[in-house]
Design a protein around this motif. Structure first.
Motif, PDB file in Angstrom:
ATOM      1  N   VAL A   1       1.343  -9.356   2.252  1.00  0.00           N
ATOM      2  CA  VAL A   1       1.272  -8.640   3.530  1.00  0.00           C
ATOM      3  C   VAL A   1       2.412  -9.092   4.442  1.00  0.00           C
ATOM      4  CG1 VAL A   1      -0.092  -8.339   5.635  1.00  0.00           C
ATOM      5  CG2 VAL A   1      -1.190  -8.171   3.389  1.00  0.00           C
TER       6      VAL A   1
ATOM      7  N   LEU B   1      -1.907   0.150   4.007  1.00  0.00           N
ATOM      8  CA  LEU B   1      -2.281  -0.319   2.670  1.00  0.00           C
ATOM      9  C   LEU B   1      -2.996   0.755   1.874  1.00  0.00           C
ATOM     10  CD1 LEU B   1      -2.794  -2.783   0.652  1.00  0.00           C
ATOM     11  CD2 LEU B   1      -5.006  -3.014   1.823  1.00  0.00           C
TER      12      LEU B   1
ATOM     13  N   ARG C   1       5.160  -6.557   5.971  1.00  0.00           N
ATOM     14  CA  ARG C   1       5.343  -6.487   7.427  1.00  0.00           C
ATOM     15  C   ARG C   1       6.783  -6.792   7.811  1.00  0.00           C
ATOM     16  NH1 ARG C   1       1.879  -9.985  11.932  1.00  0.00           N
ATOM     17  NH2 ARG C   1       2.626  -8.837  13.753  1.00  0.00           N
TER      18      ARG C   1
ATOM     19  N   ALA D   1      -3.999  -7.051   5.679  1.00  0.00           N
ATOM     20  CA  ALA D   1      -3.194  -5.896   6.089  1.00  0.00           C
ATOM     21  C   ALA D   1      -3.658  -5.352   7.430  1.00  0.00           C
ATOM     22  CB  ALA D   1      -3.259  -4.809   5.018  1.00  0.00           C
TER      23      ALA D   1
END
Length: 279
Positions: free
Chosen positions: A26, A92, A30, A85
């Motif tokens: 994640v 996601l 990001r 997430a």
């Protein structure tokens, strides 16, 4: 501008990835503004028992137990990814697949072909993770980012490029563009005593090209000496504060019998920081 799509392949059997893989994946998505697709690959064990083995070993029941454990690991990992997430604001999607034990890596590689970057969790004693990583690196046609369980990914703001002027190294640099564009520092690292290089100034030439593109880059060279090249590269990268190592993946697959180059073998045996491998 297209939004990148990254795929996370989660191992569930016989050794599952840890929750750290979820948080690291994640963090990567990001960092580069990507959507994340997480795939849990659960095991499907063929029942080859006969009457005698069923009586003596209760194989059908053992198979059911193994498959149930695999599905449970997969479900838990996907739930962890979903939670991370949501907290990280990363879009996601998730998926569950099944594969025989020998084809887990191939299944992951096939799925990864639909995405821009493949993510694989890594732990030194997890053979399932290693098998998956090797299959994805050499079979997906996509760059593969190995995420070590022992570390938090963090910002990935200092990128170290292992550069020898080769085709696979050039491919790796191109594949690393989403990370290079966000880096506050790029170090082009050349090992001068490992093999003949195509020139004296190949590191500086690449660094100059990156600077011309508006990036902050410098060249450095080291000697491996008595160390393996993988150890020398990673030790230097960590010493200068490198957060991501970019390098070409040397080797090939002969029907899942992976023949690795020396540097790639060393990296896969002793991974110390996140590494983007391209083949």
């Amino acid at each position: 501008m297209m939004k990148p799509m990254v795929s996370l392949s989660l191992a569930t059997y016989p050794e599952a990835n840890t929750p750290k893989t979820a948080s690291n994946a994640v963090a990567v998505a990001r960092r580069i503004g990507a959507t994340l697709h997480a795939v849990a690959i659960n095991v499907d064990i063929p029942d080859v028992s006969n009457a005698l083995s069923s009586f003596l070993l209760d194989l059908p029941n053992k198979i059911r137990e193994a498959e149930a454990t695999s599905r449970s690991f997969g479900k838990n990992l996907l739930e962890t990814v979903a939670k991370e997430a949501l907290q990280g604001g990363v879009r996601l999607t998730t998926q569950e697949l099944t594969a025989p034990p020998a084809l887990i890596g191939d299944t992951a590689a096939e799925q990864c072909r639909y995405f821009d970057i493949c993510l694989v969790g890594w732990a030194p004693d997890n053979q399932t993770a290693r098998m998956t990583a090797e299959a994805v690196v050499f079979g997906s046609g996509r760059p593969t980012l190995l995420l070590p369980d022992a570390t938090d990914v963090g910002a990935l703001d200092h990128v170290v490029i292992a550069w020898d002027g080769s085709r696979v190294a050039a491919r790796a640099v191109a594949d690393a563009r989403p990370f290079l564009e966000l880096a506050t520092m790029i170090t082009v690292l050349t090992v001068t005593d490992e093999k003949p290089l195509p020139g004296q100034d190949i590191g500086e030439r690449l660094a100059q090209g990156l600077r011309t593109r508006g990036l902050v880059a410098e060249a450095a060279s080291i000697q491996a000496g008595a160390r393996s090249i993988a150890t020398a590269i990673q030790e230097y990268a960590l010493e200068i504060g490198g957060k991501l190592l970019v390098m070409g993946g040397y080797g090939h697959s002969r029907v899942r019998d992976f023949v690795l180059g020396g540097a790639t073998e060393g990296i896969l045996s002793d991974l110390r920081l996140p590494i983007l491998l391209s083949h």
